[in-house]
Design a protein around this motif. Structure first.
Motif, mmCIF file in Angstrom:
data_model
loop_
_atom_site.group_PDB
_atom_site.id
_atom_site.type_symbol
_atom_site.label_atom_id
_atom_site.label_comp_id
_atom_site.label_asym_id
_atom_site.label_seq_id
_atom_site.Cartn_x
_atom_site.Cartn_y
_atom_site.Cartn_z
ATOM 1 N N GLN A 59 0.826 -1.196 0.000
ATOM 2 C CA GLN A 59 0.000 0.000 0.000
ATOM 3 C C GLN A 59 0.864 1.250 0.000
ATOM 4 O O GLN A 59 1.914 1.284 0.638
ATOM 5 C CB GLN A 59 -0.914 0.016 1.230
ATOM 6 N N TYR A 76 8.175 3.864 -8.357
ATOM 7 C CA TYR A 76 6.808 4.191 -8.746
ATOM 8 C C TYR A 76 6.776 5.330 -9.755
ATOM 9 O O TYR A 76 7.383 6.387 -9.531
ATOM 10 C CB TYR A 76 5.992 4.603 -7.520
ATOM 11 N N ALA A 114 1.886 4.304 -9.403
ATOM 12 C CA ALA A 114 1.813 2.914 -9.841
ATOM 13 C C ALA A 114 3.208 2.301 -9.725
ATOM 14 O O ALA A 114 4.193 2.980 -10.025
ATOM 15 C CB ALA A 114 1.320 2.814 -11.271
ATOM 16 N N ASP A 155 -6.836 4.403 -15.071
ATOM 17 C CA ASP A 155 -6.707 2.972 -14.784
ATOM 18 C C ASP A 155 -5.255 2.510 -14.747
ATOM 19 O O ASP A 155 -4.972 1.403 -14.278
ATOM 20 C CB ASP A 155 -7.472 2.159 -15.822
ATOM 21 N N ASP A 156 -4.333 3.316 -15.247
ATOM 22 C CA ASP A 156 -2.924 2.956 -15.232
ATOM 23 C C ASP A 156 -2.299 3.108 -13.848
ATOM 24 O O ASP A 156 -1.154 2.708 -13.640
ATOM 25 C CB ASP A 156 -2.142 3.824 -16.221
ATOM 26 N N TYR A 157 -3.026 3.723 -12.933
ATOM 27 C CA TYR A 157 -2.497 4.019 -11.600
ATOM 28 C C TYR A 157 -3.247 3.231 -10.539
ATOM 29 O O TYR A 157 -4.451 3.018 -10.645
ATOM 30 C CB TYR A 157 -2.582 5.523 -11.319
ATOM 31 N N ASN A 158 -2.518 2.829 -9.505
ATOM 32 C CA ASN A 158 -3.083 1.981 -8.467
ATOM 33 C C ASN A 158 -3.457 2.745 -7.193
ATOM 34 O O ASN A 158 -4.329 2.297 -6.450
ATOM 35 C CB ASN A 158 -2.066 0.892 -8.079
ATOM 36 N N TYR A 159 -2.769 3.844 -6.931
ATOM 37 C CA TYR A 159 -2.937 4.553 -5.664
ATOM 38 C C TYR A 159 -3.200 6.028 -5.936
ATOM 39 O O TYR A 159 -2.604 6.621 -6.844
ATOM 40 C CB TYR A 159 -1.688 4.393 -4.788
#
Length: 124
Positions: A1, A32, A99, A109-113
């Motif tokens: 996380q 990242y 990401a 959508d390419d990024y997670n956080y």
């Protein structure tokens, strides 16, 4: 996380400048890719800029090219967005995103956080 915390937003007159910061919690921050997005009321989230994990490569949206600059300091786990020549149409909530990869595209959508956002208001 990864936890992301933006700061630096506020109210500024047209033509003015602001520098947004986004502090990341992850010790492997340098692994990242980081991006900045914005969202105005009633509009879709808009990609603004991306910087590669090592900071060597950046890309900006045409709408901010020549006015906004993305940068990062991996020693401080922080990414910045320097905004100059601000316009009323730049008014929005600004979000940083991360990401775990070297590069990312323009899509959310390419990024997670994601951070919680910081408001930028430009008066005319």
């Amino acid at each position: 996380q990864v936890q992301l915390v933006e700061s630096g937003g506020g109210l500024v007159q047209a033509g003015g400048s602001l520098r947004l910061s986004c502090a990341a919690s992850k010790r492997t921050f340098s692994s990242y890719v980081m991006g900045w997005f914005r969202q105005a009321p009633g509009k879709e989230r808009e990609w603004i800029a991306t910087i590669s994990s090592n900071g060597d490569t950046t890309n900006n949206a045409d709408s901010v090219k020549g006015r906004f600059t993305i940068s990062r300091d991996n020693a401080k786990n922080t990414v910045y967005l320097q905004m100059n020549s601000l316009k009323p149409e730049d008014t929005a909530a600004y979000y940083c995103a991360a990401a775990p990869k070297a590069w990312a595209g323009r899509g959310a959508d390419d990024y997670n956080y994601w951070g919680q956002g910081t408001q930028v208001t430009v008066s005319s």
